[in-house]
Design a protein around this motif. Structure first.
Motif, PDB file in Angstrom:
ATOM      1  N   GLU A 200      11.052   7.285 -36.597  1.00 51.63           N
ATOM      2  CA  GLU A 200      11.721   6.228 -37.360  1.00 51.63           C
ATOM      3  C   GLU A 200      10.733   5.123 -37.745  1.00 51.63           C
ATOM      4  O   GLU A 200      10.819   4.557 -38.839  1.00 51.63           O
ATOM      5  N   TYR A 204       9.852   3.850 -41.541  1.00 58.35           N
ATOM      6  CA  TYR A 204       9.877   2.448 -41.980  1.00 58.35           C
ATOM      7  C   TYR A 204       8.535   2.039 -42.580  1.00 58.35           C
ATOM      8  O   TYR A 204       8.487   1.262 -43.541  1.00 58.35           O
ATOM      9  N   ARG A 258      21.512  -9.524 -43.177  1.00 63.64           N
ATOM     10  CA  ARG A 258      21.625  -8.484 -42.156  1.00 63.64           C
ATOM     11  C   ARG A 258      22.699  -8.832 -41.130  1.00 63.64           C
ATOM     12  O   ARG A 258      23.463  -7.962 -40.697  1.00 63.64           O
ATOM     13  N   LEU A 263      22.410  -4.096 -41.090  1.00 65.72           N
ATOM     14  CA  LEU A 263      21.113  -3.615 -41.567  1.00 65.72           C
ATOM     15  C   LEU A 263      21.272  -2.539 -42.638  1.00 65.72           C
ATOM     16  O   LEU A 263      20.519  -2.503 -43.614  1.00 65.72           O
ATOM     17  N   VAL A 307      12.282  -5.125 -43.255  1.00 63.54           N
ATOM     18  CA  VAL A 307      11.559  -3.887 -42.967  1.00 63.54           C
ATOM     19  C   VAL A 307      10.412  -4.159 -41.995  1.00 63.54           C
ATOM     20  O   VAL A 307      10.176  -3.381 -41.057  1.00 63.54           O
ATOM     21  N   ASP A 309      10.335  -6.434 -39.739  1.00 60.92           N
ATOM     22  CA  ASP A 309      10.951  -6.628 -38.426  1.00 60.92           C
ATOM     23  C   ASP A 309      11.211  -5.287 -37.743  1.00 60.92           C
ATOM     24  O   ASP A 309      10.917  -5.109 -36.552  1.00 60.92           O
ATOM     25  N   GLU A 310      11.761  -4.321 -38.475  1.00 58.56           N
ATOM     26  CA  GLU A 310      12.046  -3.009 -37.894  1.00 58.56           C
ATOM     27  C   GLU A 310      10.750  -2.313 -37.457  1.00 58.56           C
ATOM     28  O   GLU A 310      10.727  -1.603 -36.444  1.00 58.56           O
ATOM     29  N   ARG A 313       9.552  -4.136 -34.153  1.00 59.57           N
ATOM     30  CA  ARG A 313      10.420  -3.865 -33.004  1.00 59.57           C
ATOM     31  C   ARG A 313      10.046  -2.547 -32.319  1.00 59.57           C
ATOM     32  O   ARG A 313      10.304  -2.355 -31.140  1.00 59.57           O
ATOM     33  N   ARG A 314       9.461  -1.631 -33.084  1.00 58.43           N
ATOM     34  CA  ARG A 314       9.147  -0.298 -32.569  1.00 58.43           C
ATOM     35  C   ARG A 314       7.667  -0.141 -32.205  1.00 58.43           C
ATOM     36  O   ARG A 314       7.192   0.968 -32.005  1.00 58.43           O
ATOM     37  N   ALA A 375      19.600   3.806 -40.169  1.00 57.10           N
ATOM     38  CA  ALA A 375      20.406   2.590 -40.323  1.00 57.10           C
ATOM     39  C   ALA A 375      21.309   2.685 -41.531  1.00 57.10           C
ATOM     40  O   ALA A 375      20.952   3.285 -42.539  1.00 57.10           O
TER      41      ALA A 375
END
Length: 375
Positions: A200, A204, A258, A263, A307, A309-310, A313-314, A375
């Protein structure tokens, strides 16, 4: 924030294409220039991002701003294509050193105080402030360009040196680092193993690269479009300010969108906007077409907050700048191919045809990539 505002207060942007055109460059040559810049950035993004993770973000950013300043001053002194190529090469080195490190410092600072969930909102605030700075600088840069087209280059070059000095004063938060005994090769293999195990995140990164390349392509077509519409040069500054203010407000509102719609809906909105914007620019023949540029700029604001941020986060702190640099490098690679082809199309078939082709490529591609996300 001061450092980013000095960086993004880009005095040259309202007149840079006009300056290049005054030196005899075609739209194709302008896109070749940007392709050279993109190749330099893409080839250095991974090593510079890794260097920032290993050596320290502020040191690498300070060096990057110094290279960027040298490139800008070189362009200001140039009288032809090859001088501009040298300037773009120096700026490409500088851009690669800055791109992954700044976002990483913000996320890790929030993480160090347990507030990483606020990243999208805080990133939105930072993008808001820096785009307001760019929009405000555009008003001044447009006026300076009416005095002399080279003047904004020299002033902005000095401004970038101030950004380099400011970067050295940044306090970096404590964070996870690569193993002290691991080799550089082992560290990089760790990054790519993480990407394989986190598909994922990889998706992204691809979406970010594609959307960012879309907005970058649009940036280099706006001023030729305004020239075709016979808009006076004195209005280029205010127009450039408006398109940057659109990014600012979209970035500020991305986190709110969001929270209210989720999202899923926010990402679908970002994916729809490029096709709509380019379609309007291609079909509407008069000055109201300018309004459709705001669709693309709004997407840019969402991409730079939601985007990003996602992605963060990972990603672990020890490899954050490296991963962010991979996304930025991907954007440059997409631009080298799709963006350059659209620049050639603009010269051969006209801007309306290039805009319609961009609507199909970027609009359709963004929707297809969005469908791959959970998402």
């Amino acid at each position: 924030l001061r450092m980013k505002s000095l960086h993004m207060g880009i005095l040259v942007m309202p007149v840079i294409v006009v300056f290049w055109r005054s030196l005899g460059l075609s739209i194709t040559q302008i896109f070749v220039l940007q392709a050279i810049f993109a190749v330099v950035v893409a080839s250095l993004e991974l090593p510079s991002g890794y260097l920032a993770d290993w050596l320290g973000r502020r040191t690498v950013m300070a060096a990057g701003y110094a290279f960027f300043s040298a490139g800008m001053l070189t362009q200001g002194c140039s009288s032809g294509f090859w001088g501009l190529v040298l300037g773009e090469t120096l700026m490409g080195v500088g851009s690669s050193m800055v791109s992954g490190a700044d976002t990483s410092i913000l996320f890790d600072t929030l993480k160090s105080v347990g507030r990483e969930r606020e990243f999208a909102r805080q990133q939105g605030r930072m993008v808001f402030a820096t785009q307001i700075a760019e929009g405000s600088a555009a008003l001044l840069g447009g006026l300076l360009g009416t005095i002399h087209l080279r003047l904004p280059f020299f002033l902005y070059g000095g401004q970038l040196l101030l950004a380099a000095a400011t970067a050295l004063w940044i306090l970096e938060p404590k964070r996870e680092t690569f193993g002290a005994d691991a080799s550089h090769g082992e560290n990089l293999r760790l990054v790519f193993r993480h990407l394989r195990k986190t598909p994922e995140l990889a998706r992204y990164l691809v979406l970010f690269s594609y959307l960012a390349a879309c907005s970058l392509t649009a940036v280099w077509l706006y001023q030729p479009h305004w020239q075709v519409l016979e808009i006076p040069l004195v209005w280029f500054g205010p127009l450039w300010g408006c398109v940057n203010f659109a990014v600012a407000f979209a970035a500020r509102g991305g986190a709110v969108l969001r929270e209210r719609l989720g999202l899923r809906a926010a990402l679908w909105t970002a994916a729809v906007l490029p096709g709509l914007g380019f379609l309007g620019l291609g079909l509407v023949k008069h000055w109201p077409a300018i309004a459709f540029a705001l669709c693309i700029q709004t997407m840019r604001g969402f991409n730079s907050t939601l985007v990003v941020d996602e992605i963060n986060r990972r990603t672990g702190s020890e490899m954050r700048a490296t991963v962010n640099s991979i996304g930025a490098g991907g954007m440059r690679l997409v631009f080298c191919t799709v963006g350059l082809a659209l620049g050639v199309a603009a010269d051969r078939y006209g801007l309306p045809a290039a805009f319609l082709a961009a609507a199909a490529v970027f609009g359709g591609g963004a929707l297809a990539l969005r469908r791959t996300l959970r998402a």
